[in-house]
Design a protein around this motif. Structure first.
Motif, short mmCIF file in Angstrom:
data_model
loop_
_atom_site.label_atom_id
_atom_site.label_comp_id
_atom_site.label_asym_id
_atom_site.label_seq_id
_atom_site.Cartn_x
_atom_site.Cartn_y
_atom_site.Cartn_z
N VAL A 129 0.86 -1.20 0.00
CA VAL A 129 0.00 0.00 0.00
C VAL A 129 0.89 1.24 0.00
O VAL A 129 1.83 1.34 0.78
N TYR A 130 0.57 2.18 -0.88
CA TYR A 130 1.37 3.40 -1.06
C TYR A 130 1.47 4.18 0.25
O TYR A 130 0.45 4.56 0.84
N TYR A 180 1.76 9.30 2.16
CA TYR A 180 1.02 10.29 2.97
C TYR A 180 1.29 10.11 4.46
O TYR A 180 0.89 10.95 5.27
N GLU A 220 2.59 15.99 6.25
CA GLU A 220 1.54 16.53 7.09
C GLU A 220 0.22 16.47 6.35
O GLU A 220 0.19 16.78 5.16
N PRO A 221 -0.90 16.09 6.95
CA PRO A 221 -1.08 15.73 8.37
C PRO A 221 -0.83 14.24 8.70
O PRO A 221 -1.44 13.75 9.63
N TYR A 222 0.08 13.59 8.00
CA TYR A 222 0.55 12.23 8.36
C TYR A 222 -0.57 11.20 8.39
O TYR A 222 -0.96 10.69 9.45
N ILE A 223 -1.11 10.90 7.23
CA ILE A 223 -2.30 10.03 7.15
C ILE A 223 -1.92 8.63 6.63
O ILE A 223 -1.45 8.49 5.50
N PRO A 224 -2.11 7.62 7.43
CA PRO A 224 -1.92 6.25 6.92
C PRO A 224 -3.09 5.87 6.00
O PRO A 224 -4.17 6.45 6.12
N ALA A 225 -2.85 4.93 5.10
CA ALA A 225 -3.95 4.45 4.27
C ALA A 225 -4.87 3.57 5.10
O ALA A 225 -6.07 3.55 4.91
N PHE A 226 -4.28 2.84 6.05
CA PHE A 226 -5.08 1.95 6.90
C PHE A 226 -4.30 1.72 8.19
O PHE A 226 -3.10 1.96 8.26
#
Lengths: 644, 644
Positions: free
Chosen positions: A314-315, A318, A322-328
């Motif tokens: 999974v890419y 991100y 910022e704002p440091y978002i995981p895909a899952f």
């Protein structure tokens, strides 16, 4: 086109004009231990030119003396003709396998005992979701002509406590043959999806119910460790570990993420962890125990959030923006074969849930295995590996944060730093009068560098001996050949002279290293302070401290307090857990109760984002001293010379 | 090695000495309409030798006159040199596509109306398990930094009535890119696994919620028919049908099962239905409507138990061996791509549940679509296709059985029989005085053979005209050129002379054909009788009769009663349903309520095994007469000559 030859491997590759030695080495299959992955910032990819020359820019990472000997930074050297280069021993040694004992941190029986005690105290049953059932079915007849699958289902639902059974298509295809191979005596493997429903994932003729195995895997940024487990009795029947093969694409998660954004980068990273790291570990354990691939029915893995993104393909970009978002953060059980894992074709993989972008499933696993979540007392849990994650809590609350300590605890960003591999200096004493050091290396090999625990010892001893002050500056008045200064006035202390050991270069700690390490330990300390502050507490509120992670078995709690890495509390309050991530995976592999508890832990952990906390920067700056600006926070370290 | 040339295709293949013409034709891609699949028993694979010769055994299927013209049975002809053969028009015509109207049996609007009425009357909601949701998500920030997937989940669970959401791995991989492609405006496709839980199977940028399609497929032994459905409004936007490409491996389920036991046989059969039949149908419908493969998210298929085994690739041999055990009867939703179906990679396939080895999901679908399960009245449902399945019941009970009627209703095992394709004689009248026939063919083409409804008419008319007696024997005293006898004394009636129409051969019904057909209709009638007996009822207990299946739209109820195929009840009580299997699939595609109802129907149907029923053989023998041995069971047929 030019020939590039690498010594001692004697590997020759063809390179174009202007190509870097770093790229040529990669083509040759020689993976240089370069945390920055060829960006020119870490200064680790030193090679020695034996014949020929390269075009390079001058770098502060190469001293005049190194330059004279022919050392260059591979990433900063462009090929302009045929050339022969030598790869220093440190480069290959740093990547060689570490001992399992070091990685697991604890011995088998200890793990089993810990887990059994924890489970017993907390009413956690060893109810693995993967089970086998041997069946002697009634033979079909005209009066009892239900379908083969309905016959299996009827038997299962009569004999086990589930109300619904499903069957995977590839198994359905096997059923008619398998049932008739041995007179309708067969063994099914089934997975309990929930308390109501099972799904049959295998069928075999006759009774194979004694062959049911699983694997627990700790997917570390630097190292990967695994257990092969007999799911009947929970016995760890094999274990293995290896460096994470992703290391060739960068030492820390940030550099891996950057690599993932390049063309094919993500595929390369996924391939490296699955095909080049975990599959060989599984194979090794299978071969040792003569267990077939098809008998491994379930796996559990834990790792930080980035590792889980890369493992699943999974890419991850991100995560670092910022704002440091995981895909899952979490996933249901996945088909292991979909990830390319070598196990039974229908086997399942569970990954421990993460809490946030920088607090991963390894921490969830660690908290699970530590039993912190069931304690009345307030416990501080610190995982010090390639990064630092901290949890503070008890059975009523769990607070967590992550600090970007960098790879210093594992020897990264330190000029003579290395991982805890053979040849690493792991213990240091310095004579208070002569200022001469006594060093111990892992496996008693010739010293090649300093690992995390060695650096902690070194700094603590230099501080106690008055070689450095609270800011990590060398004492310019001491008379000793160990201290020297370069043309810019930057000092270093020499732990091992080249001539003394016949090693490629002196092993030193420079004032820049000291600054780097002090920043790393300051980041960890400040994180703890902010976490406690946010609860309106101070250090007196900590009843116990658990240390986990790659910082290593030989860490001295005393020295860690002396340099201000850990709060100044009695050493009895400290406990070294070892590889708590692997222990948590092992427990989850054996128990659905534990898996649910892990999900509960992850979802109830409150994450504190330090980058937006107004007090963090102040705490960090205050902590960038030995042991701390506010010396009263470290009563036992007040006057270092009086301690010893 | 010899050359074998096929006319009119002009295809040449190389064959070995001793290879049969049947095998050579198969190699040439010419599929002969041979129900017995080359075993020599059906006599259908006639080819005409134009040049060269073959070694063959004499067969009663080839008359002296045919022999003189060069006709041979392909399966019985061994190649002994270069040869040129002609494939008769009947062979290719029988395999050409039938009209959709014929296959579906009813028109679109009728289907939709029937389904809507049925649903309204029975509180069945059009709650398709496959849905789309367009989302405009809150943008992530440091204060709201949950993972991409958790953000989607939060939105979904807030806006739809489910409590749990899962995500497939390939979708997880798409999420980070898709969300950021259009400012966190995206559309997810989700599948409701049950009333609590959904599983996301697709995500697309922006609003695509108006593109959601599904396919309903009736997988018949002989023909396959499909609808492409807009799942928003239930509209049938395309339809297609084709012969089941498995036909080259045998005309009926028994021959297909035998082929499945041969090397690669099962794979060939699965390939034939999926890749050679259904995928081309799907492609045709997509092309007509300009709908992308990726927009087809769900499919529902119904077929007999053998067809479902072959479609899923499950070994079917135990279906035909006592005690007739299927491997499975039902399945959860499967991944369509796992079967090789051409649709969106994560699309799902549901197959209607079967009842027993010889009562399949097509019957379950038919009962569902007929509404029989909701009726107060007692209804007899008869599906007459390649086999005969019968259901008797109402809202309180459902009783079913299957009879091995063979393929006679679709023209099989009849010397001039053929399927309902262009050129088939579908209606027959015979002058009571001259004994001359008037025939109608499908599409008014030159007559090529007799299809099911044509055979029923022919027999009824021959019976009424006194051409045959109750045993199906020809009247040897009539003066007409239409009746003739061969050297063994076996008679036949000629419906079309070769010379009259310039067709390859006379179209006749022989006394052997009559015997075969009477056995087939006797099997069906006997099954009905036994079913009623088992309930302690007689024909007066039947309130309505529904006829479904491949016997065709143009079946005459009156003539069917006359020959004793159907019970002698007023024609108002009969209703021709058309392709009720396809209608049931269509309803299931649109409604989870309907799917549950179908499962309910299948699990509550009581299956009566005729082969173990002591009264069946007696009933069968009594029914092998026109209309029946006990003529009082057919009051309106008592004296045939008086009826018309």
């Amino acid at each position: 086109m030019f020939k590039v030859k690498f010594i001692p491997e004697n590997t020759v590759v063809i390179a174009k004009l202007g190509e870097t030695l770093f790229d040529a080495a990669r083509k040759a299959g020689i993976f240089l231990d370069a945390p920055c992955n060829g960006l020119g910032s870490c200064g680790k990819c030193k090679l020695k030119v034996l014949k020929g020359s390269v075009n390079f820019r001058k770098s502060h990472h190469i001293t005049e003396s190194e330059l004279a000997q022919g050392f260059v930074l591979a990433c900063n050297s462009k090929i302009n003709g045929d050339i022969t280069v030598e790869v220093p021993a440190i480069q290959t040694s740093a990547l060689s396998g570490m001992k399992v004992e070091d990685l697991a941190g604890t011995k088998d029986q200890q793990i089993i005992d810990t887990v059994i005690n924890l489970a017993a105290e907390n009413h956690i049953l060893f109810n693995s979701p993967m089970q086998k059932a041997y069946m002697e079915l009634d033979l079909p007849s005209l009066d009892d002509c239900i379908s083969d699958w309905d016959r299996i289902k009827r038997h299962l639902l009569k004999n086990i406590s589930y109300s619904e059974a499903l069957c995977r298509l590839p198994i359905l295809k096997k059923i008619p043959h398998v049932l008739r191979e041995n007179d309708f005596h067969a063994t099914v493997t089934y997975f309990a999806e929930n308390s109501e429903r099972i799904r049959v994932i295998n069928i075999e003729p006759d009774d194979t119910s004694d062959r049911l195995y699983g694997a627990a895997i700790d997917v570390g940024t630097t190292s990967v460790a695994a257990f092969l487990v007999d799911l009947y009795n929970g016995k760890i029947i094999a274990k293995a570990s290896a460096g994470n093969a992703q290391i060739k694409y960068g030492a820390d998660v940030i550099n891996r993420i950057i690599h993932a954004t390049k063309k094919n980068g993500l595929q390369e990273l996924t391939h490296a962890i699955i095909k080049e790291t975990i599959n060989p570990l599984l194979k090794k354990m299978r071969q040792e125990t003569h267990i077939s691939k098809d008998d491994i029915s379930v796996m559990v893995a834990s790792g930080n959030t980035t590792m889980m993104h890369l493992m699943l393909g999974v890419y991850p970009d991100y995560l670092r923006k910022e704002p440091y978002i995981p895909a899952f953060l979490s996933s249901e059980y996945l088909k292991a074969a979909d990830l390319g894992l070598e196990a039974y074709s229908e086997s399942l993989l569970y990954i421990l849930p993460s809490v946030s972008s920088y607090v991963g499933g390894d921490i969830t696993a660690g908290i699970l295995a530590s039993g912190l979540w069931s304690e009345d007392q307030n416990i501080l849990f610190m995982d010090l590996g390639t990064n630092g994650e901290i949890v503070f809590g008890n059975k009523d609350f769990l607070l967590t944060c992550a600090c970007s300590a960098g790879p210093a605890f594992e020897g990264g960003e330190i000029s003579s730093g290395m991982r805890a591999a053979p040849g690493a200096i792991e213990n240091v004493r310095i004579d208070r009068k002569t200022f001469e050091p006594t060093i111990d290396t892992i496996d008693n090999q010739l010293p090649l560098g300093l690992c995390g625990s060695g650096i902690i010892d070194a700094i603590a001893e230099m501080f106690r001996a008055g070689i450095i002050d609270s800011r990590g500056r060398l004492n310019r008045n001491l008379k000793t050949r160990r201290i020297r200064f370069d043309e810019y006035g930057i000092g270093e202390y020499v732990f091992a002279f080249r001539g003394e050991y016949y090693i490629p270069k002196d092993i030193t700690i420079t004032e820049i290293d000291l600054e780097n390490f002090i920043r790393a330990k300051g980041a960890v300390y400040a994180a703890v302070a902010v976490l406690l502050n946010s609860m309106g507490m101070d250090y007196s509120g900590i009843d116990k401290i658990y240390i986990a992670g790659g910082i290593g078995t030989n860490i001295s709690m005393n020295n860690s307090i002396t340099i201000g890495l850990f709060p100044d509390l009695p050493v009895e309050k400290f406990k070294y857990l070892g590889n708590s991530s692997l222990m948590g995976s092992y427990l989850t592999l054996r128990s659905t109760d534990a898996r649910k508890k892990a999900e509960d832990i992850a979802s109830h952990m409150t994450y504190l984002e330090l980058s937006t906390d107004s007090s963090y920067m102040g705490e960090f700056i205050s902590a960038c001293f030995l042991p701390h600006t506010e010396i009263e926070r470290f009563p036992t370290v007040k006057d270092p010379r009086k301690i010893i």
